[in-house]
Design a protein around this motif. Structure first.
Motif, PDB file in Angstrom:
ATOM      1  N   LEU A 113      34.155   9.153   7.750  1.00 47.05           N
ATOM      2  CA  LEU A 113      34.302  10.408   7.029  1.00 47.05           C
ATOM      3  C   LEU A 113      32.942  11.104   6.947  1.00 47.05           C
ATOM      4  CD1 LEU A 113      36.505   9.114   4.059  1.00 47.05           C
ATOM      5  CD2 LEU A 113      37.281  10.027   6.253  1.00 47.05           C
ATOM      6  N   ASN A 114      32.971  12.425   6.863  1.00 44.26           N
ATOM      7  CA  ASN A 114      31.749  13.232   6.766  1.00 44.26           C
ATOM      8  C   ASN A 114      30.813  13.001   7.950  1.00 44.26           C
ATOM      9  OD1 ASN A 114      32.651  14.043   4.149  1.00 44.26           O
ATOM     10  ND2 ASN A 114      31.753  12.184   3.287  1.00 44.26           N
ATOM     11  N   ASN A 115      31.364  12.583   9.069  1.00 40.79           N
ATOM     12  CA  ASN A 115      30.536  12.296  10.240  1.00 40.79           C
ATOM     13  C   ASN A 115      30.319  13.550  11.077  1.00 40.79           C
ATOM     14  OD1 ASN A 115      33.420  11.858  10.511  1.00 40.79           O
ATOM     15  ND2 ASN A 115      33.035  11.436  12.671  1.00 40.79           N
ATOM     16  N   PRO A 116      29.215  13.616  11.824  1.00 43.10           N
ATOM     17  CA  PRO A 116      28.973  14.766  12.706  1.00 43.10           C
ATOM     18  C   PRO A 116      30.100  14.924  13.723  1.00 43.10           C
ATOM     19  CG  PRO A 116      27.020  13.385  12.502  1.00 43.10           C
ATOM     20  CD  PRO A 116      28.142  12.622  11.871  1.00 43.10           C
ATOM     21  N   GLY A 118      30.111  15.156  16.807  1.00 47.73           N
ATOM     22  CA  GLY A 118      29.969  14.371  18.026  1.00 47.73           C
ATOM     23  C   GLY A 118      30.122  12.877  17.816  1.00 47.73           C
ATOM     24  N   MET A 119      30.416  12.469  16.584  1.00 41.71           N
ATOM     25  CA  MET A 119      30.518  11.046  16.265  1.00 41.71           C
ATOM     26  C   MET A 119      31.953  10.728  15.845  1.00 41.71           C
ATOM     27  SD  MET A 119      28.067   8.935  13.653  1.00 41.71           S
ATOM     28  CE  MET A 119      27.655   7.220  13.960  1.00 41.71           C
ATOM     29  N   LYS A 120      32.833  10.644  16.835  1.00 42.01           N
ATOM     30  CA  LYS A 120      34.231  10.383  16.564  1.00 42.01           C
ATOM     31  C   LYS A 120      34.623   9.015  17.107  1.00 42.01           C
ATOM     32  CE  LYS A 120      35.566  15.267  16.668  1.00 42.01           C
ATOM     33  NZ  LYS A 120      36.445  16.286  17.307  1.00 42.01           N
ATOM     34  N   LEU A 121      35.504   8.342  16.374  1.00 40.53           N
ATOM     35  CA  LEU A 121      35.918   7.001  16.762  1.00 40.53           C
ATOM     36  C   LEU A 121      37.235   7.030  17.529  1.00 40.53           C
ATOM     37  CD1 LEU A 121      35.277   4.896  13.518  1.00 40.53           C
ATOM     38  CD2 LEU A 121      33.887   4.937  15.595  1.00 40.53           C
ATOM     39  N   LYS A 122      37.395   6.065  18.413  1.00 41.14           N
ATOM     40  CA  LYS A 122      38.699   5.752  18.982  1.00 41.14           C
ATOM     41  C   LYS A 122      39.402   4.863  17.971  1.00 41.14           C
ATOM     42  CE  LYS A 122      37.077   5.840  23.787  1.00 41.14           C
ATOM     43  NZ  LYS A 122      36.926   5.040  25.048  1.00 41.14           N
ATOM     44  N   TRP A 123      40.271   5.451  17.150  1.00 46.28           N
ATOM     45  CA  TRP A 123      40.818   4.725  16.001  1.00 46.28           C
ATOM     46  C   TRP A 123      41.625   3.498  16.428  1.00 46.28           C
ATOM     47  CZ3 TRP A 123      45.981   3.899  15.377  1.00 46.28           C
ATOM     48  CH2 TRP A 123      46.850   4.688  16.142  1.00 46.28           C
ATOM     49  N   PHE A 124      42.287   3.540  17.594  1.00 45.13           N
ATOM     50  CA  PHE A 124      43.103   2.411  18.014  1.00 45.13           C
ATOM     51  C   PHE A 124      42.249   1.238  18.488  1.00 45.13           C
ATOM     52  CE2 PHE A 124      42.613   5.430  21.455  1.00 45.13           C
ATOM     53  CZ  PHE A 124      42.222   4.664  22.543  1.00 45.13           C
ATOM     54  N   LYS A 125      40.939   1.474  18.742  1.00 49.85           N
ATOM     55  CA  LYS A 125      40.026   0.392  19.111  1.00 49.85           C
ATOM     56  C   LYS A 125      39.026   0.076  18.005  1.00 49.85           C
ATOM     57  CE  LYS A 125      39.977   0.678  24.167  1.00 49.85           C
ATOM     58  NZ  LYS A 125      39.106   0.821  25.365  1.00 49.85           N
ATOM     59  N   TYR A 266      46.659  -2.085   2.033  1.00 50.10           N
ATOM     60  CA  TYR A 266      45.424  -1.833   1.283  1.00 50.10           C
ATOM     61  C   TYR A 266      44.693  -0.613   1.838  1.00 50.10           C
ATOM     62  CZ  TYR A 266      42.583  -3.754   5.119  1.00 50.10           C
ATOM     63  OH  TYR A 266      41.964  -3.968   6.335  1.00 50.10           O
ATOM     64  N   LEU A 267      43.902  -0.005   0.961  1.00 55.96           N
ATOM     65  CA  LEU A 267      42.967   1.067   1.308  1.00 55.96           C
ATOM     66  C   LEU A 267      41.607   0.705   0.724  1.00 55.96           C
ATOM     67  CD1 LEU A 267      44.928   4.395   0.617  1.00 55.96           C
ATOM     68  CD2 LEU A 267      44.094   3.603   2.846  1.00 55.96           C
ATOM     69  N   ARG A 268      40.559   0.930   1.485  1.00 59.42           N
ATOM     70  CA  ARG A 268      39.207   0.666   0.980  1.00 59.42           C
ATOM     71  C   ARG A 268      38.312   1.837   1.365  1.00 59.42           C
ATOM     72  NH1 ARG A 268      38.342  -3.616   3.458  1.00 59.42           N
ATOM     73  NH2 ARG A 268      36.721  -2.970   4.939  1.00 59.42           N
ATOM     74  N   TYR A 269      37.612   2.370   0.383  1.00 61.37           N
ATOM     75  CA  TYR A 269      36.745   3.527   0.598  1.00 61.37           C
ATOM     76  C   TYR A 269      35.302   3.140   0.290  1.00 61.37           C
ATOM     77  CZ  TYR A 269      34.422   7.994  -0.251  1.00 61.37           C
ATOM     78  OH  TYR A 269      33.539   9.036  -0.243  1.00 61.37           O
ATOM     79  N   THR A 270      34.401   3.444   1.238  1.00 58.86           N
ATOM     80  CA  THR A 270      32.984   3.150   1.070  1.00 58.86           C
ATOM     81  C   THR A 270      32.214   4.459   1.021  1.00 58.86           C
ATOM     82  OG1 THR A 270      33.287   1.132   2.383  1.00 58.86           O
ATOM     83  CG2 THR A 270      31.025   1.847   1.984  1.00 58.86           C
ATOM     84  N   PRO A 281      22.984   9.058  11.606  1.00 57.76           N
ATOM     85  CA  PRO A 281      23.819  10.023  10.880  1.00 57.76           C
ATOM     86  C   PRO A 281      24.426   9.404   9.624  1.00 57.76           C
ATOM     87  CG  PRO A 281      24.249  10.146  13.233  1.00 57.76           C
ATOM     88  CD  PRO A 281      23.354   8.961  13.028  1.00 57.76           C
ATOM     89  N   LYS A 282      24.466  10.180   8.544  1.00 54.80           N
ATOM     90  CA  LYS A 282      25.030   9.704   7.287  1.00 54.80           C
ATOM     91  C   LYS A 282      26.547   9.840   7.323  1.00 54.80           C
ATOM     92  CE  LYS A 282      24.753  10.366   2.282  1.00 54.80           C
ATOM     93  NZ  LYS A 282      24.146  11.150   1.175  1.00 54.80           N
ATOM     94  N   VAL A 283      27.240   8.734   7.168  1.00 52.93           N
ATOM     95  CA  VAL A 283      28.706   8.740   7.214  1.00 52.93           C
ATOM     96  C   VAL A 283      29.245   7.811   6.117  1.00 52.93           C
ATOM     97  CG1 VAL A 283      28.826   9.214   9.686  1.00 52.93           C
ATOM     98  CG2 VAL A 283      28.781   6.848   8.895  1.00 52.93           C
ATOM     99  N   SER A 284      30.421   8.116   5.631  1.00 59.58           N
ATOM    100  CA  SER A 284      31.147   7.203   4.750  1.00 59.58           C
ATOM    101  C   SER A 284      32.334   6.657   5.536  1.00 59.58           C
ATOM    102  CB  SER A 284      31.611   7.920   3.475  1.00 59.58           C
ATOM    103  OG  SER A 284      32.334   9.093   3.789  1.00 59.58           O
TER     104      SER A 284
END
Length: 294
Positions: A113-116, A118-125, A266-270, A281-284
């Motif tokens: 979350l709040n990531n630049p 250009g910093m996107k994840l492949k969520w399925f991996k 479950y859900l966990r937020y950091t 880069p600062k990300v949560s």
């Protein structure tokens, strides 16, 4: 009517052997009540209750009034390799402190979350898998709510898409496009951590409960490296690896919903950034998944 007769019988037997001392135990809607008479002794066991299907109570009493009264009792709320600390309470108390080696497996997906952009994840991996092996719980007299501490290990992995992780000239971590014409692109990193989870739980119904608490995540290995791989247009294979400035400790908020005592979500937020300040880069982070208890 059957339960009323059993309850009356148990109450009468207790009254005959307590010499004006009254001990009362109330178990609402037990799943199983078993009375076993052997000579002068009576063993009473109760399994399950309206508030807690894993509840267990056992008591043995000498029913011959000519002999000295000898009673033993125990309370438990689940199975597994556990030690019952109810002796810290009154012998007929339903309060229980439980310490056990009880496995809980969980697996989920990682989202930044709040990531630049250009910093996107492949969520399925990008996911996590963990196991909690040490369980400490406190069950008060009303089994509607309870507290728990769990310790375990979690492995997390992060795979990026479209862009690659690289080290800038000033030593900071940045995201950049892959070289034009390159193929077989991959950029990722993994972390191995120990988790200490403290949660409060509340039972909504016989087989449903919710929980809310805090998770302290501590990195087990000091070395954490990212790995970026790609193949140039001329066929040259390139692999870049460098140290990743991951925080040693993180604090998260966790919420869970259990469909029964074994399976739930479950859900966990950091809110803290997983990277060290001014090093990347600062990300949560948000984690979502399912868990299974044994």
């Amino acid at each position: 009517m059957k339960r009323l007769i059993i309850t009356s019988l148990v109450a009468s037997l207790f009254a005959a052997n307590t010499n004006a001392q009254t001990d009362t135990l109330v178990v609402r809607q037990p799943k199983e009540v078993k009375l076993i008479t052997t000579g002068d002794t009576l063993n009473i066991s109760v399994k399950g209750s309206k508030e807690n299907p894993a509840y267990y109570y056992n008591k043995t009493v000498v029913v011959d009034s000519r002999k000295e009264e000898i009673t033993t009792s125990s309370n438990n709320v689940g199975s597994g390799m556990g030690w019952d600390f109810s002796l810290l309470e009154d012998e007929n108390s339903t309060t229980l402190i439980e310490l056990s080696l009880k496995a809980q497996l969980y697996a989920g997906w990682n989202f930044l979350l709040n990531n630049p952009s250009g910093m996107k994840l492949k969520w399925f991996k990008s996911g996590e898998g963990g196991i909690d092996i040490v369980h400490l719980a406190f069950y008060p007299r009303t089994n509607k709510w309870w507290l728990s501490f769990d310790w375990g290990i979690v492995l997390s992995q992060y795979h990026f898409k479209d862009n690659m992780m690289m080290t800038a000239p000033d030593g900071t971590i940045a995201m950049a496009p892959y070289p034009n014409g390159s193929s077989s692109q991959s950029s990722s990193f993994r972390t191995l951590s120990g988790n200490l989870t403290f949660m409060g739980h509340y039972r909504l119904a016989k087989e449903h409960s919710i929980g809310l608490g805090l998770v302290w995540n501590s990195k087990i290995t000091d070395n954490c490296n990212y790995k970026t791989k790609y193949t140039l247009a001329d066929g040259t294979s390139v692999t870049n690896m460098n140290e990743l400035p991951i925080r040693s400790n993180l604090l998260s908020i966790k919420a869970e919903y259990m469909f029964d005592d074994k399976i739930g979500l479950y859900l966990r937020y950091t809110p803290m950034s997983i990277f060290k300040k001014d090093k990347a880069p600062k990300v949560s982070e948000l984690n979502a998944g399912f868990q299974i208890r044994f």
